[in-house]
Design an enzyme around this catalytic site. Structure first.
Site: not given
Ligand code: NAI
Length: 345
Positions: A172, A252, A281, A300
């Site tokens: 990523i 994260r 979350e 998320h």
């Protein structure tokens, strides 16, 4: 007679016991060499997982399940845990290996989605898009007329003169660099496990974490959550950043000390942040970020696209089925298990 296996989906993302798993049922319908009984049993806590997995040959889990050593020691039939997606921070890989349970996941299924999301956050923060939208809905344009600077509530820096710091230069991180380059950003990266030559080949400067924090106007995080990276950006690291700097996290939540981040944003020691991941979350209603103008929040959702979800749902199930067939899946996240379990290549 085909061998029969029970596969339990503990993720609550796609459906429950009665509906939502149609895509998985379709995949199961195409399997002819073994018989699969597919069950949806959304679970998150240790006790829920132990109950849900009592008769399971395979578990398909997502991010909120707490797959601890106690859980893994209490899954008498389970041969494989297949994780929807990339991060493995919620599965105790060593304990799974000790108990002869193969852990597989599907890295790379949403690399471009997360990179798109991170870049969208970088652009939105830099151009103050969300702030302007909120201000206009609040009547600021009518109130202040064409006085752009009043509506903006802060400076807008040209991206072509800015420096982007990428923490974690894997799939990523590299995709973010690729997307950021055409905007003229100078790009730095910190990744102790990546060859600096890889970064150099991409026109990216390899630097220490401190140098990245000192020099960057925008910092974006793309490393996994591990014992080493938990809290990688604490109060001391955030204090190193420029007061005009922006921070993006699509990796994260626990990589950042959120209390320290809230304090830095509140006191304007940091200019803004965009957070796709937090902890816990969902973010509780009383969290200070909800009322901060200089913060963008998403739930998320960086992994999400119609395609990426379809792909990950199919592949997560197929990888579990591979193990039930006694075959090696594409990835074994806990290779130590192969000393206990034989899987055909
Ligand atoms: P990757 O494994 O390809 O890259 C991670 C990079 O981080 C590696 O190059 C590794 O060397 C580096 N790294 C490890 N420890 C480090 C440290 N202490 N400091 C700096 N770098 C370090 O993983 P990928 O596919 O790029 O994903 C990265 C993370 O993104 C995942 O672990 C996951 O937690 C998160 N993610 C979030 C999603 C979302 O929806 N928000 C979806 C998918 C992934």
């Amino acid at each position: 007679m085909a061998q029969k296996f029970t596969v339990v989906v503990t993720s609550d993302r796609y459906g429950n016991e009665t509906e939502g798993l149609e895509l998985e049922q379709e995949v199961v319908g195409r399997i002819t060499d073994i018989e699969i009984d597919l069950q949806g049993r959304p679970s998150a806590s240790e006790d829920e997982l132990i109950a849900a997995g009592a008769d399971a040959d395979a578990l398909c889990v997502s991010t909120r399940e707490d797959v601890t050593r106690r859980v893994l020691e209490n899954l008498p039939r389970t041969k494989v845990i297949s994780r929807y997606g990339v991060g493995l921070d919620n599965v105790d890989l060593d304990a799974a290996a000790d108990n002869g349970i193969v852990v597989t996941h599907y890295p790379g299924y949403c690399t471009s989605e997360v990179a798109d999301h991170a870049l969208s956050m970088i652009l939105a923060l830099n151009r103050r898009l969300v702030e302007q939208d909120r201000a206009l809905r609040n009547g600021d344009w009518v109130k202040f007329g064409p006085a752009t600077r009043t509506i903006l509530r802060g400076p807008v820096w040209p991206l072509r003169e800015q420096t982007l710091g990428i923490i974690g230069y894997g799939r990523i991180g590299q995709s973010v660099a690729e997307r950021a380059r055409p905007f003229g950003l100078t790009i730095l990266a910190h990744d102790p496990y990546q060859e600096p030559a890889v970064m150099e080949a991409h026109g990216v400067e390899s630097v220490s974490l401190n140098e990245l924090l000192d020099r960057s106007d925008i910092v974006t995080i793309h490393c996994p959550l591990t014992p080493e990276t938990r809290g990688i950006l604490g109060a001391a690291e955030l204090a190193r950043m420029k007061p005009t700097a922006l921070l993006v996290n699509t990796a994260r939540g626990p990589l950042i000390d959120l209390k320290a981040l809230a304090a830095a944003l509140e006191s304007k020691a940091l200019a803004g942040a965009a957070l796709d991941v937090v902890y816990p979350e969902p973010l509780p209603a009383e969290a200070p970020f909800y009322t901060m103008d200089n913060v963008i929040l998403t739930p998320h959702s960086a992994y999400y696209s119609e395609k990426s979800v379809e792909l990950v749902r199919q592949e997560t199930l197929l990888e579990a089925i591979q193990v039930l067939r006694g075959k090696r899946p594409r990835t074994v996240a806990n290779p130590a298990v192969l000393e206990k379990v034989h899987l055909e290549a």
